[in-house]
Every structure is written in structure tokens, then in C-alpha cells.
Design an enzyme around this catalytic site. Structure first.
Site, short mmCIF file in Angstrom:
data_model
loop_
_atom_site.label_atom_id
_atom_site.label_comp_id
_atom_site.label_asym_id
_atom_site.label_seq_id
_atom_site.Cartn_x
_atom_site.Cartn_y
_atom_site.Cartn_z
N CYS A 112 6.51 6.19 -12.80
CA CYS A 112 5.30 5.61 -13.37
C CYS A 112 4.26 5.48 -12.27
CB CYS A 112 5.59 4.27 -14.05
SG CYS A 112 6.40 3.09 -12.96
N SER A 113 3.97 4.27 -11.86
CA SER A 113 3.01 4.08 -10.78
C SER A 113 3.26 2.76 -10.06
CB SER A 113 1.58 4.13 -11.32
OG SER A 113 1.39 3.13 -12.30
N CYS A 114 4.51 2.45 -9.78
CA CYS A 114 4.85 1.22 -9.06
C CYS A 114 4.13 1.23 -7.71
CB CYS A 114 6.36 1.12 -8.86
SG CYS A 114 7.26 1.01 -10.42
#
Length: 182
Positions: free
Chosen positions: A79-81
Site C-alpha cells: 500500500c503506502s505505509c
């Protein structure tokens, strides 16, 4: 439904007050204080929290140190942690599927697209952030920075250097002008 001024205030906080300046402070302290750097290696979450930077996607942190032999690159493939508390708002490219997949498959090529050409013999280590753990790259301290205070050192550290898509900037050159920061 939501007051635009409230949204503007949140964005302003992450862009200018929180933002990458917090992470740059962490890096500068690590460059200046060997005890802090050691603590950061052992327990980045606690070391970073000691400076007041916690919460909002940065609860569990690991610091990875660039060396003469190894360059570190951060990505979140699922995702975009991203550690908002130390790096501020994530850049759009960090969330893009092209970066998320190619950083793992071809990290050297991705870095070249960012304008960062590393020596062929320098190892690149890719770290995949998760919902449980975020990473912070501690760039190599630039040459010629001996005697600089933490505030001046922090000025050499960009958000991209703390993700690994850049290196720390150079100090004021002999001509008196600062070289462009990556």
C-alpha cells in the site's frame, strides 16, 4: 461537511510543521551524537520518541543506516505505509504502483530515474514497510560537515534522502554557495 480550513490546517501541519524537518532532526542528532545513533540502531521507536516524534503512522520505527558499502531504499509494496511523524506527507510517487513494484525489482534503475547513480559495487538494500513497522534511512554524513551544528546538519537532509531515493546534500562550498540539495 468538513470545514476546508480544518483540512488546510492539517495539511499545513504535515507539510511545514511536522514534515520532513522532524526526520532531518533525527538524522542530524544521529550524525552528531554517537550515543543517540547507537540507541537509534537498537530501538528507533524509543530514540525517535525521545525527540517528541510519535504517532500517526510512526509508532514502530526502525532506522537503517547508509554506509560506504550499502545504500538503503524504503518502499511499501502492499500500500503506502509511511512514517508521517518523521517524514510528513508521503510523496505521490511513493504510493504509485510503478514505484512500489519497481523499487523491489530494479532498485538501481529506480534510483537512476531519481538522478541518483550509485557505484556499481555499492549494495542496495530494499526495506518493505508494513502496517506494523516503518523505516527511516539515515543517510551517510556528507564530507566537510565536521563542526556543523545540528540545525545546519538538518538543513542538508531531504525527505527523499530519508526514503533512500537521494543522498544528503553538501555543505556550503568554498565559493560560499550551497550546492543543490537532492
Amino acid at each position: 461537511m468538513i470545514d476546508p480550513a480544518a483540512i488546510d490546517a492539517i495539511v499545513e501541519t504535515y507539510e511545514t510543521k511536522v514534515g520532513p524537518r522532524n526526520g532531518a532532526h533525527v538524522v542530524a542528532k544521529a550524525w552528531s551524537d554517537p550515543d543517540f545513533a547507537d540507541w537509534l540502531r537498537r530501538d528507533a521507536t524509543a530514540a525517535i520518541a525521545s525527540l517528541g516524534y510519535t504517532g500517526r503512522q510512526g509508532e514502530h520505527m526502525r532506522a537503517v543506516f547508509n554506509t560506504a558499502d550499502t545504500h538503503n531504499l524504503i518502499v511499501c509494496t502492499l500500500c503506502s505505509c509511511y512514517p508521517w511523524s518523521v517524514l510528513g506527507l508521503p510523496p505521490v510517487w511513493y504510493k504509485a504502483p510503478a514505484y512500489r513494484s519497481r523499487a523491489v525489482i530494479d532498485p538501481r534503475g529506480v534510483l537512476a530515474e531519481f538522478g541518483l547513480a550509485l557505484p556499481a559495487d555499492k549494495k542496495i538494500r530494499v526495506w518493505d514497510s508494513t502496517a506494523e513497522l516503518r523505516y527511516l534511512v539515515i543517510p551517510e554524513r556528507p564530507e566537510g560537515t565536521e563542526g556543523m551544528d545540528e540545525a545546519a546538519l538538518a538543513g542538508l537532509v531531504s525527505r527523499d534522502a530519508m526514503i533512500g531515493t537521494a543522498v544528503a546534500g553538501s555543505p556550503i562550498s568554498a565559493t560560499g554557495s550551497q550546492e543543490a540539495l537532492p
